[in-house]
Design a protein around this motif. Structure first.
Motif, PDB file in Angstrom:
ATOM      1  N   TRP A  68       0.827  -1.206   0.000  1.00 43.10           N
ATOM      2  CA  TRP A  68       0.000   0.000   0.000  1.00 43.10           C
ATOM      3  C   TRP A  68       0.865   1.262   0.000  1.00 43.10           C
ATOM      4  CZ3 TRP A  68      -3.945  -1.631   4.352  1.00 43.10           C
ATOM      5  CH2 TRP A  68      -4.799  -2.617   3.835  1.00 43.10           C
ATOM      6  N   VAL A  69       1.968   1.201   0.772  1.00 39.26           N
ATOM      7  CA  VAL A  69       2.866   2.358   0.818  1.00 39.26           C
ATOM      8  C   VAL A  69       3.434   2.635  -0.568  1.00 39.26           C
ATOM      9  CG1 VAL A  69       5.049   3.216   1.744  1.00 39.26           C
ATOM     10  CG2 VAL A  69       3.440   2.046   3.250  1.00 39.26           C
ATOM     11  N   ALA A  70       3.939   1.587  -1.222  1.00 37.61           N
ATOM     12  CA  ALA A  70       4.512   1.769  -2.561  1.00 37.61           C
ATOM     13  C   ALA A  70       3.454   2.237  -3.550  1.00 37.61           C
ATOM     14  CB  ALA A  70       5.146   0.459  -3.029  1.00 37.61           C
ATOM     15  N   ASP A  71       2.258   1.666  -3.452  1.00 30.94           N
ATOM     16  CA  ASP A  71       1.179   2.050  -4.364  1.00 30.94           C
ATOM     17  C   ASP A  71       0.795   3.520  -4.167  1.00 30.94           C
ATOM     18  OD1 ASP A  71      -1.137   1.345  -6.210  1.00 30.94           O
ATOM     19  OD2 ASP A  71      -2.236   1.979  -4.414  1.00 30.94           O
ATOM     20  N   ALA A  72       0.690   3.949  -2.909  1.00 35.67           N
ATOM     21  CA  ALA A  72       0.337   5.349  -2.637  1.00 35.67           C
ATOM     22  C   ALA A  72       1.421   6.294  -3.148  1.00 35.67           C
ATOM     23  CB  ALA A  72       0.108   5.545  -1.148  1.00 35.67           C
ATOM     24  N   ALA A  73       2.685   5.905  -2.995  1.00 35.95           N
ATOM     25  CA  ALA A  73       3.777   6.749  -3.485  1.00 35.95           C
ATOM     26  C   ALA A  73       3.760   6.831  -4.999  1.00 35.95           C
ATOM     27  CB  ALA A  73       5.112   6.200  -2.989  1.00 35.95           C
ATOM     28  N   TYR A  74       3.474   5.727  -5.678  1.00 32.96           N
ATOM     29  CA  TYR A  74       3.370   5.742  -7.141  1.00 32.96           C
ATOM     30  C   TYR A  74       2.244   6.683  -7.592  1.00 32.96           C
ATOM     31  CZ  TYR A  74       6.569   1.868  -8.248  1.00 32.96           C
ATOM     32  OH  TYR A  74       7.677   1.069  -8.438  1.00 32.96           O
ATOM     33  N   ARG A  75       1.108   6.614  -6.915  1.00 29.35           N
ATOM     34  CA  ARG A  75      -0.034   7.449  -7.293  1.00 29.35           C
ATOM     35  C   ARG A  75       0.275   8.932  -7.072  1.00 29.35           C
ATOM     36  NH1 ARG A  75      -4.608   4.205  -7.585  1.00 29.35           N
ATOM     37  NH2 ARG A  75      -4.257   2.092  -6.841  1.00 29.35           N
ATOM     38  N   LEU A  76       0.895   9.227  -5.939  1.00 31.95           N
ATOM     39  CA  LEU A  76       1.270  10.610  -5.681  1.00 31.95           C
ATOM     40  C   LEU A  76       2.270  11.103  -6.715  1.00 31.95           C
ATOM     41  CD1 LEU A  76       1.706  11.136  -1.824  1.00 31.95           C
ATOM     42  CD2 LEU A  76       0.325  12.490  -3.385  1.00 31.95           C
ATOM     43  N   GLY A  77       3.214  10.250  -7.048  1.00 31.61           N
ATOM     44  CA  GLY A  77       4.196  10.628  -8.059  1.00 31.61           C
ATOM     45  C   GLY A  77       3.544  10.947  -9.392  1.00 31.61           C
ATOM     46  N   PRO A 123      -5.326  11.783  -4.623  1.00 32.04           N
ATOM     47  CA  PRO A 123      -5.060  11.180  -5.910  1.00 32.04           C
ATOM     48  C   PRO A 123      -5.072   9.671  -5.845  1.00 32.04           C
ATOM     49  CG  PRO A 123      -3.496  12.934  -5.432  1.00 32.04           C
ATOM     50  CD  PRO A 123      -4.299  12.706  -4.214  1.00 32.04           C
ATOM     51  N   SER A 124      -4.912   9.118  -4.682  1.00 30.74           N
ATOM     52  CA  SER A 124      -4.882   7.658  -4.557  1.00 30.74           C
ATOM     53  C   SER A 124      -6.220   7.083  -4.132  1.00 30.74           C
ATOM     54  CB  SER A 124      -3.804   7.256  -3.546  1.00 30.74           C
ATOM     55  OG  SER A 124      -4.039   7.892  -2.317  1.00 30.74           O
ATOM     56  N   GLY A 179      -3.128  14.033  -1.435  1.00 33.57           N
ATOM     57  CA  GLY A 179      -2.811  12.635  -1.130  1.00 33.57           C
ATOM     58  C   GLY A 179      -1.658  12.458  -0.167  1.00 33.57           C
ATOM     59  N   GLU A 180      -1.049  13.555   0.285  1.00 34.30           N
ATOM     60  CA  GLU A 180       0.116  13.448   1.159  1.00 34.30           C
ATOM     61  C   GLU A 180      -0.252  12.841   2.517  1.00 34.30           C
ATOM     62  OE1 GLU A 180       3.065  13.870   0.265  1.00 34.30           O
ATOM     63  OE2 GLU A 180       3.225  15.373  -1.305  1.00 34.30           O
ATOM     64  N   GLU A 181      -1.415  13.180   3.033  1.00 33.97           N
ATOM     65  CA  GLU A 181      -1.801  12.692   4.359  1.00 33.97           C
ATOM     66  C   GLU A 181      -1.902  11.175   4.372  1.00 33.97           C
ATOM     67  OE1 GLU A 181      -5.325  13.214   7.733  1.00 33.97           O
ATOM     68  OE2 GLU A 181      -5.642  13.947   5.696  1.00 33.97           O
ATOM     69  N   GLN A 182      -2.508  10.595   3.338  1.00 35.36           N
ATOM     70  CA  GLN A 182      -2.678   9.146   3.322  1.00 35.36           C
ATOM     71  C   GLN A 182      -1.337   8.424   3.357  1.00 35.36           C
ATOM     72  OE1 GLN A 182      -3.825   7.078  -0.263  1.00 35.36           O
ATOM     73  NE2 GLN A 182      -5.342   5.871   0.853  1.00 35.36           N
ATOM     74  N   LEU A 183      -0.347   8.940   2.650  1.00 33.43           N
ATOM     75  CA  LEU A 183       0.963   8.300   2.644  1.00 33.43           C
ATOM     76  C   LEU A 183       1.582   8.332   4.043  1.00 33.43           C
ATOM     77  CD1 LEU A 183       3.237   6.927   1.153  1.00 33.43           C
ATOM     78  CD2 LEU A 183       4.097   9.182   0.460  1.00 33.43           C
ATOM     79  N   ALA A 184       1.405   9.427   4.773  1.00 31.90           N
ATOM     80  CA  ALA A 184       1.940   9.514   6.135  1.00 31.90           C
ATOM     81  C   ALA A 184       1.325   8.443   7.030  1.00 31.90           C
ATOM     82  CB  ALA A 184       1.684  10.906   6.710  1.00 31.90           C
ATOM     83  N   LEU A 185       0.006   8.245   6.929  1.00 35.62           N
ATOM     84  CA  LEU A 185      -0.662   7.251   7.761  1.00 35.62           C
ATOM     85  C   LEU A 185      -0.251   5.836   7.388  1.00 35.62           C
ATOM     86  CD1 LEU A 185      -4.278   8.766   7.863  1.00 35.62           C
ATOM     87  CD2 LEU A 185      -2.344   9.215   9.367  1.00 35.62           C
ATOM     88  N   LEU A 186      -0.085   5.582   6.100  1.00 29.41           N
ATOM     89  CA  LEU A 186       0.326   4.247   5.665  1.00 29.41           C
ATOM     90  C   LEU A 186       1.745   3.927   6.104  1.00 29.41           C
ATOM     91  CD1 LEU A 186      -1.224   4.166   2.080  1.00 29.41           C
ATOM     92  CD2 LEU A 186      -1.971   2.872   4.073  1.00 29.41           C
ATOM     93  N   LEU A 187       2.619   4.909   6.085  1.00 29.19           N
ATOM     94  CA  LEU A 187       3.985   4.699   6.558  1.00 29.19           C
ATOM     95  C   LEU A 187       3.990   4.346   8.041  1.00 29.19           C
ATOM     96  CD1 LEU A 187       5.769   7.580   4.642  1.00 29.19           C
ATOM     97  CD2 LEU A 187       6.417   5.168   4.507  1.00 29.19           C
ATOM     98  N   ARG A 188       3.166   5.051   8.824  1.00 31.82           N
ATOM     99  CA  ARG A 188       3.064   4.736  10.251  1.00 31.82           C
ATOM    100  C   ARG A 188       2.549   3.315  10.460  1.00 31.82           C
ATOM    101  NH1 ARG A 188      -1.281   6.019  13.669  1.00 31.82           N
ATOM    102  NH2 ARG A 188      -2.402   5.160  11.889  1.00 31.82           N
ATOM    103  N   ASP A 189       1.536   2.903   9.671  1.00 28.30           N
ATOM    104  CA  ASP A 189       0.994   1.556   9.796  1.00 28.30           C
ATOM    105  C   ASP A 189       2.021   0.505   9.400  1.00 28.30           C
ATOM    106  OD1 ASP A 189      -1.336   2.708  10.605  1.00 28.30           O
ATOM    107  OD2 ASP A 189      -2.449   2.326   8.768  1.00 28.30           O
ATOM    108  N   ALA A 190       2.763   0.779   8.331  1.00 27.47           N
ATOM    109  CA  ALA A 190       3.770  -0.179   7.874  1.00 27.47           C
ATOM    110  C   ALA A 190       4.883  -0.345   8.899  1.00 27.47           C
ATOM    111  CB  ALA A 190       4.344   0.264   6.531  1.00 27.47           C
ATOM    112  N   ALA A 191       5.227   0.732   9.593  1.00 28.23           N
ATOM    113  CA  ALA A 191       6.285   0.656  10.605  1.00 28.23           C
ATOM    114  C   ALA A 191       5.917  -0.338  11.701  1.00 28.23           C
ATOM    115  CB  ALA A 191       6.531   2.035  11.196  1.00 28.23           C
TER     116      ALA A 191
END
Length: 405
Positions: free
Chosen positions: A265-274, A397-398, A341-353
């Motif tokens: 999910w983290v990688a997917d969200a980063a791809y979408r933001l990119g 965006p994601s 879409g920046e907020e979602q990536l922050a939350l996913l990174l926290r979850d992945a950690a």
């Protein structure tokens, strides 16, 4: 007439002289010692026993172990007093940040130390420490000092998340990030300069982990993650970031066992933001275009490096798509659409950690903090690390991964 002494058998005995009290006490002590040795009652005169420790006043008093979460309630009490001031309306911006701080702390106390909250029928607890009178507003100087306390408490919570179990780590890290970011908002409203804001305590989980283990993680180098399997990314809807209050104790093992999906999910969200930033760069000009394209390259590079680690898991499906559906306002406000879409990536990174340990967890927590800080700077919004999944109304965006024709 001479009196002759009576025979010894008929003489009356003379009274014996009384023994000194010290001699009597010595006899008693000796008798007790002999009895203790004879009967095996040595425990009664063992000075290391709890009974003798109480008699001698050497009993050790157990000390309560404090945790970083214990600081939340005193902070909450101070925020209550600050918002209760009659003259607090003098600075509307500062008062708004005090109210935001109070609401935020109420959430975190309820999540991390729910027993500290009063019941519905009990009065609100009063602060035990020195504080301003409820009849007067907190001065900007007091707000600045409080902001430093708030940031320090947030850093301690993030450090505690480094070694906590998965679910607890998510809650601690989310609370720590929000406290530290809110401290910056409060200091700014109190008239703090950018230099003062930058000097506030900030989470450094990667550095803390390196100091504890002796290892280090470079800023551009990804550690080796533990992946449970290939990521599962839905084709119609993007995964919503889980929140601290939306996962119960029964889901802790599920969270740890789905590290592959969570990191996917983290990688997917980063791809979408990119992709969103790349489109925004194409529809803008000048420094705005350059900034959007630089952000796009950074996000795509991170997602690519992360996806490469799935090569060791098996034949996983590619995560990056040729195009993604953007929000409706992307044509009019392309940069704002990307930033949403920046907020979602922050939350996913926290979850992945929370699915990792050691340096891997520290790295992802560091990325989550950097991402949260960037979100605040780019959007003016602190990521809602404690919002229940599904409460967010803003689309990113994601939010819809269907390819664009």
């Amino acid at each position: 007439m001479d009196q002759h002494p009576l025979p010894p058998a008929e003489q009356s005995p003379e009274p014996a002289a009384p023994r000194p009290r010290g001699t009597l006490a010595l006899c008693v002590v000796s008798a007790l010692a002999i009895a203790a040795g004879t009967l095996g009652a040595g425990a009664y005169i063992n000075k290391d026993s709890l009974v003798w420790q109480r008699i001698l006043g050497t009993e050790q008093v157990p000390e309560a172990v404090r945790t970083p979460a214990d600081e939340l309630l005193p902070l909450l009490d101070s925020a209550r007093l600050a918002t209760a001031g009659k003259a607090a309306d003098a600075n509307q911006k500062l008062r708004a940040e005090w109210v935001a701080t109070l609401e935020m702390l109420n959430r975190h106390v309820g999540l991390l130390t729910p027993s500290a909250l009063p019941s519905s029928g009990d009065p609100a607890p009063q602060s035990a420490g020195p504080s301003a009178s409820p009849s007067a507003a907190q001065s900007p100087a007091e707000a600045k000092a409080y902001a430093k306390r708030l940031a320090s408490a947030g850093v301690a919570l993030v450090d505690e998340a480094l070694g906590a179990p998965a679910q607890e780590s998510r809650s601690l890290a989310g609370a720590g990030f929000e406290l530290t970011l809110q401290a910056r908002n409060l200091l700014r409203a109190a008239g703090g300069t950018q230099e003062q804001i930058d000097k506030l305590p900030a989470p450094q989980p990667a550095s803390a982990a390196a100091g504890a283990s002796g290892s280090s993680v470079g800023p551009a180098e990804l550690p080796r993650f533990v992946l449970s399997g290939c990521p599962v990314i839905a084709d119609s809807t993007a995964p919503g970031p889980a929140s601290s209050s939306s996962i119960d104790d029964t889901d802790v093992q599920v969270l740890a066992s789905e590290s592959g999906t969570t990191l996917g999910w983290v990688a997917d969200a980063a791809y979408r933001l990119g992709y969103a930033y790349n489109v925004a760069g194409a529809r803008t000009a000048g420094t705005v275009r350059e900034g959007a394209w630089a952000r796009s390259a950074s996000l795509v590079g991170f997602a690519t490096d992360l996806e490469h680690q799935f090569a060791g898991v098996g034949a996983c499906e590619p995560l990056r798509q040729p195009a993604y559906q953007l929000p409706d306002d992307a044509v009019v406000n392309p940069l704002d659409a990307a930033r949403s879409g920046e907020e979602q990536l922050a939350l996913l990174l926290r979850d992945a950690a929370a699915t990792q340990e050691g340096d891997a967890r520290a790295f992802l927590l560091q990325r989550a903090w950097d991402q949260g800080l960037y979100t605040r700077q780019a959007t003016g919004k602190i990521p809602g690390f404690t919002h229940v999944a599904g409460d967010a109304t803003d689309e990113s965006p994601s939010s819809s991964p269907a390819p664009t024709p």
